[in-house]
Design a protein around this motif. Structure first.
Motif, mmCIF file in Angstrom:
data_model
loop_
_atom_site.group_PDB
_atom_site.id
_atom_site.type_symbol
_atom_site.label_atom_id
_atom_site.label_comp_id
_atom_site.label_asym_id
_atom_site.label_seq_id
_atom_site.Cartn_x
_atom_site.Cartn_y
_atom_site.Cartn_z
ATOM 1 N N GLY A 156 0.793 -1.222 0.000
ATOM 2 C CA GLY A 156 0.000 0.000 0.000
ATOM 3 C C GLY A 156 0.824 1.270 0.000
ATOM 4 N N MET A 157 2.108 1.179 0.352
ATOM 5 C CA MET A 157 2.911 2.401 0.466
ATOM 6 C C MET A 157 3.128 3.064 -0.883
ATOM 7 S SD MET A 157 5.681 1.587 3.466
ATOM 8 C CE MET A 157 6.643 0.436 2.499
ATOM 9 N N SER A 158 3.345 2.297 -1.929
ATOM 10 C CA SER A 158 3.540 2.889 -3.254
ATOM 11 C C SER A 158 2.210 3.183 -3.937
ATOM 12 C CB SER A 158 4.395 1.966 -4.130
ATOM 13 O OG SER A 158 3.815 0.676 -4.216
ATOM 14 N N LYS A 159 1.216 2.339 -3.711
ATOM 15 C CA LYS A 159 -0.067 2.503 -4.389
ATOM 16 C C LYS A 159 -0.905 3.626 -3.786
ATOM 17 C CE LYS A 159 -0.412 -2.360 -5.824
ATOM 18 N NZ LYS A 159 0.926 -2.792 -5.393
ATOM 19 N N ALA A 160 -0.709 3.913 -2.507
ATOM 20 C CA ALA A 160 -1.516 4.936 -1.828
ATOM 21 C C ALA A 160 -0.633 5.672 -0.816
ATOM 22 C CB ALA A 160 -2.713 4.297 -1.147
ATOM 23 N N LEU A 161 0.434 6.261 -1.305
ATOM 24 C CA LEU A 161 1.468 6.850 -0.459
ATOM 25 C C LEU A 161 0.911 7.834 0.555
ATOM 26 C CD1 LEU A 161 4.528 7.320 0.120
ATOM 27 C CD2 LEU A 161 4.457 9.089 -1.657
ATOM 28 N N PHE A 162 -0.043 8.659 0.145
ATOM 29 C CA PHE A 162 -0.516 9.730 1.016
ATOM 30 C C PHE A 162 -1.741 9.341 1.838
ATOM 31 C CE2 PHE A 162 2.020 11.862 -2.152
ATOM 32 C CZ PHE A 162 2.678 12.849 -1.430
ATOM 33 N N GLN A 163 -2.248 8.152 1.656
ATOM 34 C CA GLN A 163 -3.456 7.750 2.373
ATOM 35 C C GLN A 163 -3.206 6.757 3.503
ATOM 36 O OE1 GLN A 163 -3.500 7.852 -1.232
ATOM 37 N NE2 GLN A 163 -4.303 9.916 -0.892
ATOM 38 N N VAL A 164 -2.150 5.960 3.405
ATOM 39 C CA VAL A 164 -1.997 4.848 4.342
ATOM 40 C C VAL A 164 -1.306 5.278 5.637
ATOM 41 C CG1 VAL A 164 -1.959 3.105 2.542
ATOM 42 C CG2 VAL A 164 0.184 4.158 3.260
ATOM 43 N N GLY A 165 -1.664 4.578 6.709
ATOM 44 C CA GLY A 165 -0.999 4.750 7.990
ATOM 45 C C GLY A 165 -0.615 3.400 8.546
ATOM 46 N N PRO A 166 0.183 3.371 9.604
ATOM 47 C CA PRO A 166 0.661 2.084 10.129
ATOM 48 C C PRO A 166 -0.460 1.119 10.518
ATOM 49 C CG PRO A 166 1.853 3.917 11.133
ATOM 50 C CD PRO A 166 0.729 4.518 10.346
ATOM 51 N N GLN A 167 -1.502 1.619 11.181
ATOM 52 C CA GLN A 167 -2.566 0.717 11.620
ATOM 53 C C GLN A 167 -3.371 0.179 10.443
ATOM 54 O OE1 GLN A 167 -4.774 2.816 14.675
ATOM 55 N NE2 GLN A 167 -3.465 1.971 16.266
ATOM 56 N N GLY A 168 -3.502 0.984 9.401
ATOM 57 C CA GLY A 168 -4.226 0.516 8.230
ATOM 58 C C GLY A 168 -3.481 -0.547 7.458
ATOM 59 N N LEU A 169 -2.154 -0.593 7.632
ATOM 60 C CA LEU A 169 -1.342 -1.563 6.909
ATOM 61 C C LEU A 169 -1.061 -2.829 7.713
ATOM 62 C CD1 LEU A 169 1.356 0.774 5.276
ATOM 63 C CD2 LEU A 169 -0.611 -0.273 4.151
ATOM 64 N N GLN A 170 -1.101 -2.723 9.051
ATOM 65 C CA GLN A 170 -0.649 -3.866 9.853
ATOM 66 C C GLN A 170 -1.579 -5.052 9.690
ATOM 67 O OE1 GLN A 170 -0.552 -2.139 13.813
ATOM 68 N NE2 GLN A 170 -2.418 -3.211 14.418
ATOM 69 N N VAL A 171 -0.994 -6.249 9.730
ATOM 70 C CA VAL A 171 -1.736 -7.480 9.486
ATOM 71 C C VAL A 171 -2.573 -7.867 10.695
ATOM 72 C CG1 VAL A 171 -1.490 -9.935 8.939
ATOM 73 C CG2 VAL A 171 0.041 -8.266 7.871
ATOM 74 N N ARG A 172 -2.000 -7.788 11.885
ATOM 75 C CA ARG A 172 -2.675 -8.156 13.125
ATOM 76 C C ARG A 172 -2.368 -7.120 14.205
ATOM 77 N NH1 ARG A 172 -6.239 -11.816 11.162
ATOM 78 N NH2 ARG A 172 -5.269 -13.774 10.459
ATOM 79 N N ASN A 173 -3.232 -7.082 15.231
ATOM 80 C CA ASN A 173 -2.940 -6.213 16.373
ATOM 81 C C ASN A 173 -2.197 -6.996 17.452
ATOM 82 O OD1 ASN A 173 -4.894 -7.768 17.731
ATOM 83 N ND2 ASN A 173 -6.522 -6.309 17.284
ATOM 84 N N GLN A 174 -1.746 -6.298 18.471
ATOM 85 C CA GLN A 174 -0.931 -6.934 19.512
ATOM 86 C C GLN A 174 -1.706 -8.024 20.246
ATOM 87 O OE1 GLN A 174 2.465 -6.507 20.250
ATOM 88 N NE2 GLN A 174 1.947 -8.375 21.387
ATOM 89 N N GLU A 175 -3.018 -7.830 20.409
ATOM 90 C CA GLU A 175 -3.823 -8.823 21.117
ATOM 91 C C GLU A 175 -3.779 -10.187 20.423
ATOM 92 O OE1 GLU A 175 -4.769 -4.931 22.474
ATOM 93 O OE2 GLU A 175 -4.789 -5.733 20.434
ATOM 94 N N PHE A 176 -3.652 -10.183 19.099
ATOM 95 C CA PHE A 176 -3.593 -11.434 18.346
ATOM 96 C C PHE A 176 -2.381 -12.258 18.770
ATOM 97 C CE2 PHE A 176 -2.022 -13.960 14.823
ATOM 98 C CZ PHE A 176 -3.153 -14.589 14.346
#
Length: 594
Positions: free
Chosen positions: A214-234
């Motif tokens: 997503g970083m190259s395809k949507a450079l100005f829209q993405v953030g870390p939480q939107g990209l991460q696969v799982r959260n810490q609770e997982f």
């Protein structure tokens, strides 16, 4: 209290994968719907917690239909008949919401029309694609000659984590070096396969594992939480010890010990999923400020902040990272001049060939991106930050910001002089991704024998990295599984997607079926008369069909395609004739309960 509705609805049927989809701030995709004049009789009973769907028992075997059961267009399920039995799964792909009804049904699996994810319609498990979640399944019964389906509302559009074991008393310790999607896939697959020992993921990054595409395809829209696969609770729930900001200094392969952050860690089995690092050209000035690569999220943050005020942006490399990012930059930084430099005569020449490369070049030029081709980089100049890009022919390009889209180098430092390094720069493995006793390799760093040709290859695709993690995990746990799928990738430019399947290294001929000017085509890449890969744009399900045909070895010769003796629809028929070989494999390879 309940309300009961009985309706005859004209269904919104999704029939094409050429839809309007793009990244939003939440990194979600909305799909367009095309209504066709097909009316099915069915009843929907809307309870507080469920929709009860009642359908006619009139499906042909191998047929799938979409039914919208809720108020929103995406509130739909997919009903399928396979081998005389009915199944119901959610219709939205958990990756980006693509309508699976617009995809391809082969055997007992449905293939997503956007990114080639494949799901079992029987249990919802995923087999291919950029997936970590499966589909929801809903119980189906035949009652008085009708199909009765109960659909739980709160599950309708949610992906499903496949059933996984948790940490038990098993003292066995599996260590995964690399916190990318390949390592993440391996860790999850180990738990899905029933492994209850200790799993440790060692990652040099500060973030949880995330999707880099997503970083190259949507450079100005993405953030870390939107990209991460799982959260810490997982990771806590499933007993996966993820060590971020951690560096492996050395590995003693003979005694199976790792030195990480100055401490020794013993492993019983090890997976090297170390990926690659962005390649920086060895020229003067390459370390000046405002010269960026795009490999980690911190790179994306720096690039987009610097680009916002830039007047001149130069991109070195006319391939996937370079031109996907050019699209993002052009859309956001409208007043800047954007120039792409490459040593080849056309963009994407090595992978897609000159014909397709020229068509994509025109697409970018029509949107204001400029090109300087057949030009080699000589140096960067500037006092503190970059000011100019100097080419070998003497051309000087003004530059406030530079992006290096010059590929990656496999991270093999931990293998040097200890494991075999292949000519392509990766760590050499067998077809089971095994490099030596108790050591496995997956992702961008793995060089393995491609089952189709026997040639040693290294593939830098997102889907392939995830799939290799899964295969490595099965082999680590003692379930011998060869790497035997067809690689697939996609790239996106100006709201148009190109999909690619196969490995076309060394292709010597390209046959184009369609119109390059309209960007509606299928390209077949041949070597010695045999089709080895294909790319397409705006031809629904072309690569879903061709990837299956390559896997099943039913692709016709290049000459037959060139002479128009066989069509894509006929290739699809060849695939469907082998339905019995198209069953989803993941259910059988993982645990008994998914």
């Amino acid at each position: 209290m309940r309300k009961i509705f009985t309706n005859t609805l004209s269904l919104a049927f999704r029939k094409s994968n050429v839809l309007n989809y793009g990244f939003s701030q939440q990194n979600k995709i909305r799909s367009a719907l095309i209504t066709i004049p097909i009316v099915y009789q069915f009843s929907t009973i809307m309870m507080n917690d469920t929709y009860d769907l009642l359908l006619q028992d009139d499906f042909k075997d191998g047929e799938m239909r979409e039914f919208q059961v809720g108020p929103k267009k995406e509130d739909a399920v997919l009903v399928v008949r396979v081998n005389g039995k009915y199944y119901c799964v959610s219709n939205s792909c958990p990756h980006f919401g693509a309508p699976l009804s617009a995809g391809l049904l082969v055997g007992d699996k449905v293939k997503c029309p956007w990114h080639n994810a494949a799901f079992s319609v029987i249990d919802g498990s995923f087999e291919e694609g950029p997936m970590f979640n499966g589909l929801q399944t809903f119980p189906v019964e035949l009652v008085d000659g009708k199909i009765s389906i109960k659909i739980q509302k709160d599950l309708l559009n949610k992906g499903r984590v496949l059933n996984m074991a948790t940490r038990g008393q098993d003292p066995t310790h599996y260590v995964i070096i690399g916190g990318g999607v390949s390592g993440q896939s391996a860790a999850e697959s180990l738990r899905q396969a029933g492994f209850q020992g200790q799993i440790t993921i060692i990652s040099a990054e500060s973030l949880l594992p995330y999707d880099r595409t997503g970083m190259s395809k949507a450079l100005f829209q993405v953030g870390p939480q939107g990209l991460q696969v799982r959260n810490q609770e997982f990771y806590t729930k499933y007993g996966i010890d993820l060590k971020t900001n951690s560096w492996v200094e050395d590995i003693d392969y003979d005694n199976q010990n790792i030195k990480v952050n100055g401490q020794s860690l013993h492993y019983d089995k090890l997976l090297l999923a170390t990926g690659g690092q962005a390649r920086r050209p060895k020229v003067d000035g390459v370390n000046l400020k405002n010269i960026y690569t795009l490999r980690q999220f911190s790179d994306a943050q720096g690039l987009r902040e610097s680009a916002k005020t830039a007047k001149n942006i130069v991109i070195i490399g006319a391939s996937f990272i370079g031109l996907e990012t050019a699209t993002s930059l052009r859309r956001e930084v409208k007043d800047a001049k954007i120039i792409v430099v490459d040593s080849n005569a056309t963009p994407f020449q090595r992978v897609l060939g000159k014909e397709v490369g020229k068509a994509l070049q025109k697409l970018h030029e029509d949107n204001g991106v400029q090109f300087v081709l057949n030009a080699k980089l000589q140096q960067f100049t500037g006092d503190d930050g970059v000011k100019q890009v100097v080419l070998s022919n003497g051309t000087k390009l003004d530059a406030d910001v530079v992006l290096l889209g010059t590929g990656i180098e496999p991270n093999t430092k931990l293998a040097q002089n200890k494991l075999k390094i292949a000519p392509d720069g990766g760590i050499q493995t067998d077809i089971f991704l095994k490099a030596r006793q108790n050591v496995y390799v997956s992702g961008d760093v793995a060089s393995y024998p491609y089952w189709v040709t026997g040639e040693q290859v290294r593939v830098e695709h997102h889907n392939e990295a995830i799939h290799q993690g899964y295969i490595a995990a099965l082999n680590m746990i003692g379930k011998p599984t060869p790497l035997s799928e067809i690689p697939f990738f996609w790239t996106r430019h100006w709201d148009k997607s190109l999909q690619y399947s196969g490995i076309g290294n060394g292709f010597d001929q390209v046959v184009i079926d369609g119109d390059l000017n309209e960007l509606k085509f299928v390209a077949y890449y041949g070597r010695k008369g045999k089709v080895v890969a294909s790319a397409s744009m705006n031809v629904p399900n072309a690569q879903m069909i061709i990837s299956e045909a390559l896997r099943l070895n039913v692709v016709p010769s290049l000459a037959e395609i060139q002479e128009k003796k066989i069509t894509l629809d006929q290739i699809k028929q060849l695939v469907q004739a082998k339905q019995g070989l198209c069953a989803c494999k993941r259910s059988g390879q993982c645990g008994s309960k998914l």
